[in-house]
Design a protein around this motif. Structure first.
Motif, mmCIF file in Angstrom:
data_model
loop_
_atom_site.group_PDB
_atom_site.id
_atom_site.type_symbol
_atom_site.label_atom_id
_atom_site.label_comp_id
_atom_site.label_asym_id
_atom_site.label_seq_id
_atom_site.Cartn_x
_atom_site.Cartn_y
_atom_site.Cartn_z
ATOM 1 N N UNK A 43 24.528 -3.858 -23.970
ATOM 2 C CA UNK A 43 23.890 -4.956 -24.696
ATOM 3 C C UNK A 43 22.518 -4.523 -25.199
ATOM 4 N N UNK A 44 22.386 -4.434 -26.505
ATOM 5 C CA UNK A 44 21.118 -4.038 -27.104
ATOM 6 C C UNK A 44 20.424 -5.300 -27.622
ATOM 7 N N UNK A 45 19.212 -5.481 -27.253
ATOM 8 C CA UNK A 45 18.453 -6.669 -27.648
ATOM 9 C C UNK A 45 18.159 -6.633 -29.145
ATOM 10 N N UNK A 46 18.446 -7.726 -29.830
ATOM 11 C CA UNK A 46 18.171 -7.822 -31.260
ATOM 12 C C UNK A 46 16.687 -8.076 -31.469
ATOM 13 N N UNK A 47 16.132 -7.430 -32.491
ATOM 14 C CA UNK A 47 14.716 -7.598 -32.808
ATOM 15 C C UNK A 47 14.562 -7.764 -34.309
ATOM 16 N N UNK A 48 13.434 -8.317 -34.704
ATOM 17 C CA UNK A 48 13.053 -8.419 -36.112
ATOM 18 C C UNK A 48 11.570 -8.116 -36.196
ATOM 19 N N UNK A 49 11.238 -6.969 -36.761
ATOM 20 C CA UNK A 49 9.841 -6.544 -36.844
ATOM 21 C C UNK A 49 9.242 -6.966 -38.177
ATOM 22 N N UNK A 50 7.930 -6.867 -38.268
ATOM 23 C CA UNK A 50 7.240 -7.170 -39.527
ATOM 24 C C UNK A 50 7.616 -6.155 -40.609
ATOM 25 N N UNK A 51 7.796 -4.908 -40.227
ATOM 26 C CA UNK A 51 8.213 -3.895 -41.206
ATOM 27 C C UNK A 51 9.579 -4.233 -41.801
#
Length: 151
Positions: free
Chosen positions: A25-33
């Motif tokens: 399970x890979x944690x979903x992320x949303x960065x500013x880039x």
């Protein structure tokens, strides 16, 4: 003694299976880039659409400034802003704006807010809001003030 050994082996097996499941399970992320890249992609699409209609919006950084805040508005959701401009001066020989009748208009500006969301499947989804357009014209002499007009 044998029961204790079997229990220890079972606990170790369950522990390693739990670690393997946690690694999958890979944690979903949303960065500013990532958000700014999505906004830049949308801005480039708007630029190409407008240029196909007769505008002459320059590519970044001259005619296209993507920026603004990268605000975290919800889990896996960020908000940013973007800007497009088409500027002509009388002496640069550029073509007139499509459909513009007022010769004193020298610039068009488009502004919008964009919300970028990462879906549960990991894809990015964009929503454009507050899309505004303004024209700028040089006012009459002797002041030559800049007038901001609606599109």
């Amino acid at each position: 003694m044998r029961r204790v050994l079997i229990c220890v082996v079972l606990l170790l097996a369950l522990g390693s299976a739990g670690e393997a499941a946690a690694k999958k399970h890979k944690r979903l992320r949303l960065t500013c880039d990532q958000t700014q890249q999505e906004i830049f992609n949308t801005a480039e699409q708007f630029r190409q659409q407008h240029n196909a209609m007769g505008w002459t919006i320059e590519p970044a950084p001259d005619g296209l400034l993507v920026g603004g805040a990268c605000k975290n508005v919800a889990p896996l959701t960020r908000q940013g802003s973007a800007y497009l401009a088409d500027v002509h001066h009388a002496d640069d020989g550029s073509p007139p704006f499509p459909g513009e009748a007022d010769a004193s208009v020298y610039a068009y500006h488009w502004f919008w807010t964009e919300i970028v969301t990462r879906t549960k499947k990991g894809r990015l989804r964009d929503t454009v809001t507050d899309f505004n357009c303004q024209r700028e014209a040089i006012g009459p002499s002797p002041d030559f003030d800049i007038q901001v007009l609606p599109c």
